[in-house]
Design a protein around this motif. Structure first.
Motif, PDB file in Angstrom:
ATOM      1  N   VAL A  50       0.449  -1.294   0.216  1.00  0.00           N
ATOM      2  CA  VAL A  50       0.174  -0.228  -0.195  1.00  0.00           C
ATOM      3  C   VAL A  50       0.742   0.694   0.477  1.00  0.00           C
ATOM      4  CG1 VAL A  50      -1.425   1.418   1.249  1.00  0.00           C
ATOM      5  CG2 VAL A  50      -2.050  -1.353   0.885  1.00  0.00           C
ATOM      6  N   GLN A  51       0.983   1.979  -1.404  1.00  0.00           N
ATOM      7  CA  GLN A  51       1.426   3.084  -0.957  1.00  0.00           C
ATOM      8  C   GLN A  51       0.475   4.510  -0.230  1.00  0.00           C
ATOM      9  OE1 GLN A  51       4.368   3.400  -2.674  1.00  0.00           O
ATOM     10  NE2 GLN A  51       4.406   1.093  -3.146  1.00  0.00           N
ATOM     11  N   ASP A  54      -3.317   5.361  -1.632  1.00  0.00           N
ATOM     12  CA  ASP A  54      -4.214   3.827  -1.719  1.00  0.00           C
ATOM     13  C   ASP A  54      -4.852   4.367  -1.178  1.00  0.00           C
ATOM     14  OD1 ASP A  54      -2.560   4.150  -4.181  1.00  0.00           O
ATOM     15  OD2 ASP A  54      -1.152   1.798  -3.257  1.00  0.00           O
ATOM     16  N   THR A  55      -6.585   3.750  -1.503  1.00  0.00           N
ATOM     17  CA  THR A  55      -7.484   3.570  -0.950  1.00  0.00           C
ATOM     18  C   THR A  55      -7.848   1.742  -1.746  1.00  0.00           C
ATOM     19  OG1 THR A  55      -9.283   4.030  -2.732  1.00  0.00           O
ATOM     20  CG2 THR A  55      -8.860   5.692  -1.269  1.00  0.00           C
ATOM     21  N   ASN A  58      -9.964   1.973  -5.188  1.00  0.00           N
ATOM     22  CA  ASN A  58      -8.540   2.004  -6.164  1.00  0.00           C
ATOM     23  C   ASN A  58      -7.374   0.450  -6.599  1.00  0.00           C
ATOM     24  OD1 ASN A  58      -9.429   4.546  -6.735  1.00  0.00           O
ATOM     25  ND2 ASN A  58      -7.843   5.564  -5.707  1.00  0.00           N
ATOM     26  N   LEU A  59      -7.391   0.152  -5.088  1.00  0.00           N
ATOM     27  CA  LEU A  59      -6.650  -0.607  -5.752  1.00  0.00           C
ATOM     28  C   LEU A  59      -7.424  -1.998  -6.158  1.00  0.00           C
ATOM     29  CD1 LEU A  59      -4.969  -1.154  -1.909  1.00  0.00           C
ATOM     30  CD2 LEU A  59      -3.571  -0.405  -4.541  1.00  0.00           C
ATOM     31  N   THR A  62      -7.911  -1.560  -9.421  1.00  0.00           N
ATOM     32  CA  THR A  62      -6.539  -1.970 -10.252  1.00  0.00           C
ATOM     33  C   THR A  62      -5.946  -2.734 -10.476  1.00  0.00           C
ATOM     34  OG1 THR A  62      -6.074   0.145  -9.823  1.00  0.00           O
ATOM     35  CG2 THR A  62      -3.917  -1.596 -10.711  1.00  0.00           C
ATOM     36  N   TYR A  63      -6.653  -4.139  -9.506  1.00  0.00           N
ATOM     37  CA  TYR A  63      -5.899  -5.135  -9.243  1.00  0.00           C
ATOM     38  C   TYR A  63      -7.316  -6.240  -9.240  1.00  0.00           C
ATOM     39  CZ  TYR A  63      -1.338  -3.086  -8.091  1.00  0.00           C
ATOM     40  OH  TYR A  63      -0.058  -2.279  -8.501  1.00  0.00           O
ATOM     41  N   ALA A  90      -0.100   3.404   5.288  1.00  0.00           N
ATOM     42  CA  ALA A  90       0.519   2.677   4.203  1.00  0.00           C
ATOM     43  C   ALA A  90       2.017   1.801   4.548  1.00  0.00           C
ATOM     44  CB  ALA A  90       1.700   5.092   3.321  1.00  0.00           C
TER      45      ALA A  90
END
Length: 100
Positions: A50-51, A54-55, A58-59, A62-63, A90
């Motif tokens: 986790v950056q 990031d939420t 969104n993760l 994306t993935y 994070a």
């Protein structure tokens, strides 16, 4: 004394025998599970760091799997990692299911 049989309509006889053979093949295939495609597909997972910023949403977009609703993917991520959206920090690693 044996009786001799003669096929009067060989085309019809061949069609009937072929149909019966196909029915038997499909029945055996269904009973043994060779036609079950979903059993061969196993879920795949990815570990994501986790950056900052990031939420889960969104993760998940994306993935997560393309054919699954993002809301369901977020629920799956929370359940799989035993977290809630507020617990996301994070630097931590989370596991995400990428395919079904």
């Amino acid at each position: 004394m044996s009786k001799k049989y003669r096929i009067k309509a060989p085309v019809r006889f061949t069609a009937i025998v072929t149909t019966l053979v196909l029915i038997c093949v499909f029945a055996v295939s269904a009973l043994t599970g060779y036609s079950d495609v979903s059993a061969a597909q196993e879920p795949e997972y990815i570990n994501v760091r986790v950056q900052a910023g990031d939420t889960l949403w969104n993760l998940a977009k994306t993935y997560g799997p393309d054919d699954q609703d993002v809301r369901q993917t977020v629920r799956d991520i929370c359940s799989l990692n035993n977290i809630s959206a507020a617990d996301l920090q994070a630097g931590q690693y989370i596991t995400i299911q990428t395919s079904l």
